[in-house]
Scaffold this motif. Structure first.
Motif, PDB file in Angstrom:
ATOM      1  N   CYS A  40      72.687  -2.392  26.210  1.00  0.00           N
ATOM      2  CA  CYS A  40      74.491  -2.292  25.847  1.00  0.00           C
ATOM      3  C   CYS A  40      75.060  -3.584  25.722  1.00  0.00           C
ATOM      4  O   CYS A  40      76.296  -3.412  25.479  1.00  0.00           O
ATOM      5  N   GLY A  41      74.493  -4.494  25.691  1.00  0.00           N
ATOM      6  CA  GLY A  41      75.140  -5.708  25.411  1.00  0.00           C
ATOM      7  C   GLY A  41      75.574  -6.515  26.614  1.00  0.00           C
ATOM      8  O   GLY A  41      76.359  -7.584  26.549  1.00  0.00           O
ATOM      9  N   LYS A  42      74.746  -6.209  27.762  1.00  0.00           N
ATOM     10  CA  LYS A  42      75.095  -7.232  28.862  1.00  0.00           C
ATOM     11  C   LYS A  42      74.763  -8.408  28.839  1.00  0.00           C
ATOM     12  O   LYS A  42      75.514  -9.389  29.216  1.00  0.00           O
ATOM     13  N   SER A  43      73.554  -8.769  28.343  1.00  0.00           N
ATOM     14  CA  SER A  43      72.888 -10.197  28.054  1.00  0.00           C
ATOM     15  C   SER A  43      73.831 -10.760  26.943  1.00  0.00           C
ATOM     16  O   SER A  43      74.075 -12.032  27.091  1.00  0.00           O
ATOM     17  N   THR A  44      74.264 -10.128  25.960  1.00  0.00           N
ATOM     18  CA  THR A  44      74.951 -10.622  24.889  1.00  0.00           C
ATOM     19  C   THR A  44      76.301 -11.170  25.253  1.00  0.00           C
ATOM     20  O   THR A  44      76.850 -12.291  25.022  1.00  0.00           O
ATOM     21  N   LEU A  45      76.946 -10.308  26.411  1.00  0.00           N
ATOM     22  CA  LEU A  45      78.231 -10.907  26.798  1.00  0.00           C
ATOM     23  C   LEU A  45      78.043 -11.860  27.587  1.00  0.00           C
ATOM     24  O   LEU A  45      78.990 -12.871  27.328  1.00  0.00           O
TER      25      LEU A  45
END
Lengths: 255, 357
Positions: free
Chosen positions: A45-50
């Protein structure tokens, strides 16, 4: 608008994308000083991206990341270096340097960024290892440590220059329940005793309830935050079906 | 002793040695640290306070701390100076020459044993593959032949052309004094086919592919891919090493032929500029060498390829933990490969001499 003294990190309308694929759209939130803040959500969901945008590894498509009121996105050169010195990061698998012993891993930033004499560096390194309970393993090579110990050593390395904010990527992923609980207690202990703000990326529900002051929840399709608050609030009062499903699984697995 | 102000890493760095020196000079029976004025203290500052307490404790003298802010005192409490009585060195260091020598000898012996064991294993695996050629993963073999062979063509072409050219040019200068420049063709033909072609090819193969094999297998080992293969019932040597050795053995003679040709072309350029027509050069080359010279060179190449691929894979499989170990494995694969190639070349020279080839 300057950051209120309460907020150590402010993320303002951040849009993150890989090529054409937008992962996060117009995300805004703030992290308060001294709290344990959790970014959670399902896989992909984009946790690490964030998180990688918050620590300055990736450049956002648009938006700002304010660290203590200063923008990390537009900072460059020495200003950026000074900002990065205020944060410490523990990567998912530790990312300890395999050719150095555990203590040498901790000494590296001390040697590079401080003028401290040799014995002072060694003492400080040993003290940080003591904090995470690894003092006896100072001379070990990282490969000789278990997964949980590697993560703890990585936390010690992230803290060696006394950062204001500690970012932890999946601190309990892949650990057994007992080691996970010890890790949770360690993080809580560090946050309470040292006053370090912790930003944690995880999807382990047990950890979330054990350590979080506040959480934000990301969702892939919404490309952003679907809920924020304390974990108990979200479990009880959220009207978002995704959030309810996420936490209901929690109650099922906890029974 | 009274401390005031901001006790951060920069202040600690300036204070540490003077304070420690002061403590050693004065040797106070009772050290009272008045920390009333300390308004901030980070990990380095806590380290300094712990160090003062530790030194007093080691010297069996008294120590008290006064007036530290409660929140800082709380932090300091987490560290017991008694825990750090001996500040550890980061690494166990060898005691003396004797230990070093013993260690080195033991490692050399282990390395030799590994090589013997690996040679046996590889021989068995190759025999197994010869018995059941269908079991070999030919798609992997062709992929490796492309990487180790086709992609090596430009550098092989450049090096052997230049070696031929330089050798011919160097030889032409003294030969000209005797008016026998045409014999440069004999020299180039003999030395390229018998020595330089196989040797240059093998050394380039060691540098390009031996190191690549070592790095690839080493990384696979670190990522537990080798363990995964083993638990699937696929032993690494037949599965990974045989394909690479086969690929090297297939491409090396072809590369050598190519190197020979380009070396001769380099020689031709020199003789053309000296005014000899191409056909004279070719005739001279044909008269100078026989098929036996070519075959001898190609036989050597096969052995060199076996050595390069085998050594590369061996050091890859032996890789220790960590990123630097992969680099070490690649380095050792190239160094050991080149040494063994040269030794084997010397043995071939003796063998060919006694066989009268």
């Amino acid at each position: 608008m300057a950051a209120t003294p309460d907020n150590i990190i402010e993320v303002r309308s951040l849009t993150a994308a890989y090529g054409d694929r937008v992962v996060l759209k117009n995300v805004s939130f703030e992290v308060r000083r001294g709290e344990v803040f959790i970014i959670l959500g399902g896989s992909g969901c984009g946790k690490s991206t964030l998180m990688k945008h918050m620590i300055g590894l990736y450049q956002p498509r648009s938006g700002q990341v304010l660290l203590d009121g200063q923008d990390l996105v537009s900072a460059a050169g020495g200003e950026r270096q000074a900002l990065l010195r205020r944060i410490g990061v523990m990567y998912q698998n530790g990312a300890l340097f395999g050719s150095l012993t555990v203590l040498e891993n901790l000494l590296l930033p001390l040697e590079e960024f401080t003028e401290l004499p040799r014995e002072a560096r060694h003492l400080i390194g040993a003290m940080k290892l003591q904090l995470v309970g690894l003092k006896a393993y100072a001379r070990y090579m990282p490969a000789a440590l278990s997964g949980g110990m590697r993560k703890r050593a990585a936390i010690a390395r992230a803290m060696v220059l006394d950062p204001q904010v500690l970012f932890l990527d999946e601190p309990t992923a892949g650990l057994d329940p007992i080691t996970s609980a010890e890790m949770d207690r360690l993080i809580r202990h560090l946050a309470e005793n040292l006053g370090i703000t912790c930003v944690i990326v995880t999807h382990e529900l047990a950890s979330i309830f054990a350590i979080a002051d506040r959480v934000i929840m990301l969702e892939g399709e919404a490309q952003g935050i679907v809920a924020q608050g304390t974990p108990h609030e979200l479990r009880k009062h959220s009207d978002n079906p995704y959030v309810r499903a996420f936490f209901r699984r929690a109650t099922l697995t906890q029974d | 002793m009274s401390l005031t102000g901001h006790l951060d890493a920069a202040a600690t760095a300036r204070l540490w040695q003077p304070l420690v020196a002061l403590l050693e000079r004065e040797t106070p029976g009772m050290l009272v640290v008045d920390a009333n004025g300390v308004d901030f203290c980070d990990g380095a500052g806590l380290g300094l306070l712990t160090e003062l307490a530790r030194r007093q404790q080691v010297a069996e003298r008294q120590y008290t701390m006064e007036g530290l802010r409660p929140e800082l005192a709380h932090l300091l409490q987490m560290f017991d100076p008694g825990d750090y009585l001996e500040v550890s060195t980061p690494r166990a260091e060898p005691c003396c020459l004797l230990e070093d020598t013993g260690r080195a000898a033991f490692q050399a012996w282990q390395g030799l044993m590994d090589m013997v064991r690996f040679t046996g294993e590889l021989t068995l695996a190759l025999m197994g593959a010869a018995r059941k050629p269908r079991r070999i993963r030919w798609s992997d073999v062709w992929l490796t032949t492309e990487k180790a062979g086709v992609n090596a063509l430009p550098i092989i072409a450049l090096i052997s052309f230049l070696v031929g050219l330089i050798m011919a040019f160097q030889a032409a200068i003294p030969m000209r004094q005797f008016g026998v420049e045409i014999y440069v063709a004999n020299l180039i033909a003999l030395s390229m086919l018998r020595e330089m072609g196989p040797l240059m090819t093998a050394i380039i193969l060691a540098g390009r592919s031996g190191s690549a094999f070592a790095a690839e297998l080493g990384t696979m080992k670190i990522n537990e891919e080798l363990d995964a293969l083993t638990t699937m019932g696929l032993a690494p040597v037949p599965f990974l090493v045989v394909t690479r050795v086969l690929a090297a053995v297939i491409v090396a003679p072809l590369l050598t032929l190519f190197a020979n040709l380009l070396g001769l072309a380099g020689g031709a350029v020199v003789l053309l500029t000296l005014g000899y027509p191409l056909v004279t050069y070719l005739k001279q080359v044909q008269a100078a060498v026989t098929f036996v010279d070519l075959a001898g060179g190609l036989t050597k190449t096969l052995v060199f390829a076996l050595i390069v691929a085998g050594v590369g894979c061996l050091f890859g499989l032996k890789t220790g933990p960590g990123a630097s170990a992969v680099g070490d494995a690649a380095t050792r694969a190239v160094v050991a490969g080149i040494i063994l190639i040269v030794v084997a070349d010397g043995l071939f020279a003796i063998l060919f001499y006694y066989l009268g080839l």
